[in-house]
Write a protein that holds these residues in place. Sequence first.
Motif, PDB file in Angstrom:
ATOM      1  N   GLY A 136       0.860  -1.170   0.000  1.00 44.70           N
ATOM      2  CA  GLY A 136       0.000   0.000   0.000  1.00 44.70           C
ATOM      3  C   GLY A 136       0.902   1.228   0.000  1.00 44.70           C
ATOM      4  N   ASP A 137       0.396   2.366  -0.461  1.00 42.59           N
ATOM      5  CA  ASP A 137       1.269   3.557  -0.480  1.00 42.59           C
ATOM      6  C   ASP A 137       1.585   4.004   0.940  1.00 42.59           C
ATOM      7  OD1 ASP A 137      -1.520   4.167  -0.491  1.00 42.59           O
ATOM      8  OD2 ASP A 137      -1.109   6.251  -1.035  1.00 42.59           O
ATOM      9  N   GLY A 138       0.634   3.819   1.864  1.00 47.11           N
ATOM     10  CA  GLY A 138       0.922   4.140   3.257  1.00 47.11           C
ATOM     11  C   GLY A 138       2.015   3.247   3.800  1.00 47.11           C
ATOM     12  N   ALA A 139       1.849   1.945   3.630  1.00 44.57           N
ATOM     13  CA  ALA A 139       2.849   0.986   4.117  1.00 44.57           C
ATOM     14  C   ALA A 139       4.208   1.257   3.486  1.00 44.57           C
ATOM     15  CB  ALA A 139       2.395  -0.438   3.811  1.00 44.57           C
ATOM     16  N   CYS A 167       3.150  -1.043  -5.995  1.00 45.91           N
ATOM     17  CA  CYS A 167       2.512  -0.154  -5.027  1.00 45.91           C
ATOM     18  C   CYS A 167       1.100   0.160  -5.511  1.00 45.91           C
ATOM     19  CB  CYS A 167       3.335   1.127  -4.873  1.00 45.91           C
ATOM     20  SG  CYS A 167       2.658   2.242  -3.636  1.00 45.91           S
ATOM     21  N   GLY A 168       0.109  -0.215  -4.698  1.00 44.65           N
ATOM     22  CA  GLY A 168      -1.280   0.162  -4.983  1.00 44.65           C
ATOM     23  C   GLY A 168      -1.484   1.544  -4.378  1.00 44.65           C
ATOM     24  N   ASN A 169      -1.324   2.574  -5.230  1.00 38.48           N
ATOM     25  CA  ASN A 169      -1.231   3.947  -4.718  1.00 38.48           C
ATOM     26  C   ASN A 169      -2.579   4.659  -4.831  1.00 38.48           C
ATOM     27  OD1 ASN A 169      -0.632   6.560  -4.100  1.00 38.48           O
ATOM     28  ND2 ASN A 169       1.216   6.670  -5.376  1.00 38.48           N
ATOM     29  N   ASN A 170      -3.356   4.586  -3.731  1.00 36.51           N
ATOM     30  CA  ASN A 170      -4.648   5.293  -3.708  1.00 36.51           C
ATOM     31  C   ASN A 170      -4.536   6.619  -2.957  1.00 36.51           C
ATOM     32  OD1 ASN A 170      -4.377   4.362  -1.132  1.00 36.51           O
ATOM     33  ND2 ASN A 170      -6.204   3.058  -1.129  1.00 36.51           N
ATOM     34  N   SER A 171      -3.312   7.062  -2.716  1.00 37.42           N
ATOM     35  CA  SER A 171      -3.051   8.364  -2.076  1.00 37.42           C
ATOM     36  C   SER A 171      -3.743   8.482  -0.712  1.00 37.42           C
ATOM     37  CB  SER A 171      -3.505   9.517  -2.988  1.00 37.42           C
ATOM     38  OG  SER A 171      -2.979   9.353  -4.284  1.00 37.42           O
ATOM     39  N   ALA A 172      -3.850   7.359  -0.007  1.00 41.25           N
ATOM     40  CA  ALA A 172      -4.567   7.382   1.275  1.00 41.25           C
ATOM     41  C   ALA A 172      -4.220   6.160   2.119  1.00 41.25           C
ATOM     42  CB  ALA A 172      -6.081   7.381   1.034  1.00 41.25           C
ATOM     43  N   TRP A 173      -4.490   6.296   3.423  1.00 41.21           N
ATOM     44  CA  TRP A 173      -4.533   5.146   4.318  1.00 41.21           C
ATOM     45  C   TRP A 173      -5.936   4.568   4.149  1.00 41.21           C
ATOM     46  CZ3 TRP A 173       0.085   4.148   6.582  1.00 41.21           C
ATOM     47  CH2 TRP A 173       0.966   5.192   6.835  1.00 41.21           C
ATOM     48  N   GLY A 174      -6.118   3.848   3.035  1.00 42.65           N
ATOM     49  CA  GLY A 174      -7.458   3.487   2.596  1.00 42.65           C
ATOM     50  C   GLY A 174      -8.236   2.680   3.617  1.00 42.65           C
ATOM     51  N   LEU A 175      -7.587   1.719   4.239  1.00 47.47           N
ATOM     52  CA  LEU A 175      -8.320   0.841   5.152  1.00 47.47           C
ATOM     53  C   LEU A 175      -8.817   1.597   6.386  1.00 47.47           C
ATOM     54  CD1 LEU A 175      -7.389  -2.806   6.008  1.00 47.47           C
ATOM     55  CD2 LEU A 175      -8.035  -1.271   7.818  1.00 47.47           C
TER      56      LEU A 175
END
Length: 562
Positions: free
Chosen positions: A453-456, A478-486
Amino acid sequence: MSDATVSPEPASTTPTEGHGGDHAVAVAAAHGVDTMFTLSGAHVFPMYDGAVNAEPTMRILDVRHEQTAVFAAEAVGKLTRVPGLAVLTAGPGVTNGISPITQAQFSGSPLVVVGGRAPANRWGMGSLQELDHPPLLAPVTKSARTVDQVADLAAAVHDAFTLAGSSHRGPTFLDVPMDQFFDKATVERPAVGPRDRVEPDGDALRTVGALLAGASRPVLVIGTDVWADGAEQAALRFVEETGIPAVTNGMGRGVIPGGHPLLVTKARSKALGTADLVVVVGTPLDFRLGYGVFGGKDGAPAARVVHLADSPAQVSGHAELAASASGDLTAVLEGVQAALESAPSKPEWAAWVSDLQGAVAAAVERDRELLQADADPIHPARIYGELVPRLEDDSVVIGDGGDFVSFAGKFVEPKRPGGWLDPGPYGCLGAGLGSAIAARLTRPSSQVVLLLGDGAAGMSLMDVDTLVRHDLPVVMVCGNNSAWGLEKQPMQMLYGYDVAADLAPQTRYDEVVKALGGGGETVTDPREIGPALDRAFAAGTPYLVNVITDVNAAYPRNTFGV
Ligand SMILES: Cc1ncc(C[n+]2csc(CCOP(=O)(O)OP(=O)(O)O)c2C)c(N)n1
Ligand SMILES: [Mg+2]
């Protein structure tokens, strides 16, 4: 590092002279260790000197943050089933290692951590990094102690490895006062023998066999300890020879190969919700398994539950159990199978299995659309639609992130055991780079894919420097959704707004990797994901494919794990 449970080389039993590091390294090597993971500090110099002067030398894999050293050593333990070794300097070195040590405790990963310690002859006078570590480490390890005399170190290291590698596995910690570490002693180094295997109770196995013989809709859940205990072949035989449908989790994934007709993980909810008997082997009955409450779906009655564990303390204390057994998991599975096969009446499970296979086929059909999604911005599932067909059977897939890794759990079904690393029940972000380092070292000819994840990614990406310095090519996606999605989605659900959940938009993590000496690219068009992955696999250097994904494509979850 060999995939062995027993040390190949017994240590010398004639007294040998050496400083603390010489003794500790020799004993670790006798336990199968060929690499120590570390970040420099004078308190542990004897370990380095011991490694350099050992015959053969022990590899020193130096990293950029102690968490990476310990995550790497933990992953060695998970992948090879021989305890990994991390060496941490006194004070901040040790405290930086505490999260990954705790993760090893939660996951039952065999791990030994050797810490430096301020000198005993100055204790209490305020020397640099003077901290008493064992009280901090005791709650998150199988044992945590100070070795006060260099003459005791060889035996203490031997005990630490033996305990870490014995069921139920986990981390052990010891520290050595600096003055003792540098000092010399002439000692006998303990010989390393085969690991003890605990025989399960025969009556308990017969009870489980009888429950299975009387069940009409049984399911077997296969967890991490089946792999850790070396019972993966017994588990596959059990499934194939009895015809029981199986669900896998943690490092149990791959024990029943992806696509196997009796693997029903894709119909997990129906299987566990409508079973009349759930037999769980090698994993705790925690939040990942609804705390051990099964059945009750679509009007089904509650299921009976059997817990099979590698040691008595692992058997659930909170779940209502119809039966349980513990011990060496190969013996447990073989004993239950023998009891079932000698039962007077043969159970008939074919209709139940075919019902579940229908549900699996329907799930595969539903997934197909998501895996091929050509939405703009990219749906994270499309990444798996491109990645999964490119994975070889012996690939190692590592997940470090939130929703992005949950999607991986849904779509990646490993073909072999021992090739799937997730954070386990401690759920600690930041394990990624350390795990990738370990995977590359222990599986030199396999694909190694790190899903971030982008956060990780922000928690360990600096250790791409370690991959580059030690010439360890891995593919990072990197699955970059520009957020701490979870965290963003649940906060929206609970409060109707979110804070502290956004990251900078579309950060170029691929450029970070390039700056550190690797390669990479950013992808915004779903059709470009496949070709980018092909370039990553062909690169021969650490390579990050930074895929900009849709922050609103959240993983559909029905539990937050509490
Ligand atoms: C060390 C640590 N800190 C915080 C968390 C809480 N947490 C769990 S998932 C998550 C979001 C992860 O974001 P990212 O890696 O970008 O993945 P995404 O969910 O966006 O796909 C957070 C902050 C955690 N599990 N571990
Ligand atoms: Mg994210």
